[in-house]
Enzyme design. Structure first.
Site, PDB file in Angstrom:
ATOM      1  N   SER A 244     -21.837 -29.713  -5.584  1.00 51.46           N
ATOM      2  CA  SER A 244     -21.722 -28.333  -5.106  1.00 51.46           C
ATOM      3  C   SER A 244     -22.982 -27.779  -4.453  1.00 51.46           C
ATOM      4  CB  SER A 244     -21.304 -27.411  -6.253  1.00 51.46           C
ATOM      5  OG  SER A 244     -22.290 -27.381  -7.263  1.00 51.46           O
ATOM      6  N   LYS A 289     -21.705 -18.572 -10.615  1.00 54.56           N
ATOM      7  CA  LYS A 289     -22.908 -18.797  -9.822  1.00 54.56           C
ATOM      8  C   LYS A 289     -23.407 -17.496  -9.186  1.00 54.56           C
ATOM      9  CE  LYS A 289     -21.907 -23.645  -9.148  1.00 54.56           C
ATOM     10  NZ  LYS A 289     -21.569 -24.756  -8.242  1.00 54.56           N
TER      11      LYS A 289
END
Length: 346
Positions: A244, A289
């Site tokens: 990611s 996040k």
């Protein structure tokens, strides 16, 4: 007597409580637990030979913290939308050990780093050299056709007689088929070339794939090649796993390869996979996040836009930003070039 019993309870209550808590802590559940992790400054972990340091601003890699759930974490997760429980079957293959799972995550991170380097170097018109050896089969999905004819470690060289060099090319060549179709793969196994025919079927229900999606049954194929870069680049991410961070790796490397300061003094966090053609892809845990980036004081958060899909990471990130009341701006990104254009506009 009553006073004696009460005294005994007072005497033993803390040891009993500690034993109960330890029992709960070490009782595994069939779930993984995740929560917002850290935002790591990337110029601390990436260095391009000969790059000059620019004062002010940074790119940041955002992470989530994840581990096996126990009853304590299970209960704790009920009190925040950013502490999430994941059924083990969504993350782990059947009979996959902890070591195998971690190895798979680190392999994906390694592949992500290589692709990120390629995207950045080619965008910056720097020297990249390739030597290809095929697409490496790393994971075979139980109950699907490929497991009957392929083995871990096989290198796929051709699909229906047409050469392939990268995992992305393999995925593209295997798109558009229906259940019951077949393809012929040319593979290298233990130094010998051979042809195998493999069919297509639906994915197992526990993989949560779209109901109309079919495949041959390989997962996380790896482009087996040797790539050299000039100037050289070094990345040290320790035990961080998964793909990611691809977008943010690419941006940091590109920034070090080119003149000027692409961040313009801002703290720029973000997430998203990266393909060699520059496409930015979906990841898991976008909302978590956003929380990590906000805690680190980021000014901007770059999120995969996925061509405007209703359930895109960008929309997930926007909702999270609104929920936590951050001043951080969420920026939709489809391609690496769009990220560059946005940053140059600051």
């Amino acid at each position: 007597m009553k006073q004696t019993k009460q005294s005994n309870w007072i005497k033993w209550r803390w040891p009993i409580l500690i034993i109960l808590l330890l029992g709960l802590y070490f009782t595994p559940l069939p779930y993984y637990y995740s929560q917002p992790g850290d935002a790591l400054v990337l110029d601390d972990v990436i260095s391009v030979d000969g790059a000059s340091e620019e004062a002010g601003g940074s790119f940041m890699l955002t992470t989530i913290r994840m581990g096996k759930a126990n009853p304590i974490f299970y209960a704790w997760a009920q009190f925040s939308p950013y502490r999430i429980l994941h059924p083990e079957s969504q993350l782990r293959f059947e009979d996959e050990t902890d070591e195998e799972y971690q190895h798979r995550q680190l392999m994906m991170m390694t592949d992500s780093q290589e692709v990120a380097k390629i995207v950045a170097y080619e965008q910056a018109n720097k020297e990249v050299s390739y030597e290809y050896f095929g697409v490496l089969v790393t994971v075979l999905i139980e109950g699907m056709p490929a497991i009957e004819v392929l083995e871990q470690g096989d290198r796929i060289q051709q699909v229906n007689g047409e050469s392939i060099r990268t995992a992305d090319e393999l995925i593209d060549r295997l798109t558009g088929y229906e259940k019951g179709d077949n393809v012929t793969l040319t593979i290298e196994r233990e130094g010998e070339l051979m042809e195998v025919t493999v069919g297509f079927s639906h994915f197992p229900e526990e993989m949560n794939a779209p109901s109309d999606r079919v495949g041959i049954g390989i997962q996380a194929p790896v482009t087996d090649r040797e790539v050299t870069f000039n100037p050289d680049v070094h990345i040290d991410t320790s035990q961080i796993g998964g793909p990611s961070a691809g977008l943010m790796f690419s941006l940091e490397i590109y920034d070090q390869l080119t003149d000027g300061n692409l961040t313009k003094g801002y703290l720029v966090a973000g997430t998203g996979t990266i393909r060699e053609d520059g496409t930015v892809g979906r990841i898991g845990g976008a909302a978590q996040k956003v929380v990590a980036a906000d805690r680190a004081g980021a000014d901007y958060f770059l999120a995969p836009f996925e061509d405007g899909a209703d359930d895109s990471n960008y929309n997930e990130a926007v909702l999270a930003a609104e929920d936590i009341g951050t001043d951080m701006e969420i920026i939709p990104i489809n391609r690496f070039e769009e990220a560059i254009e946005f940053l140059e506009s600051l």
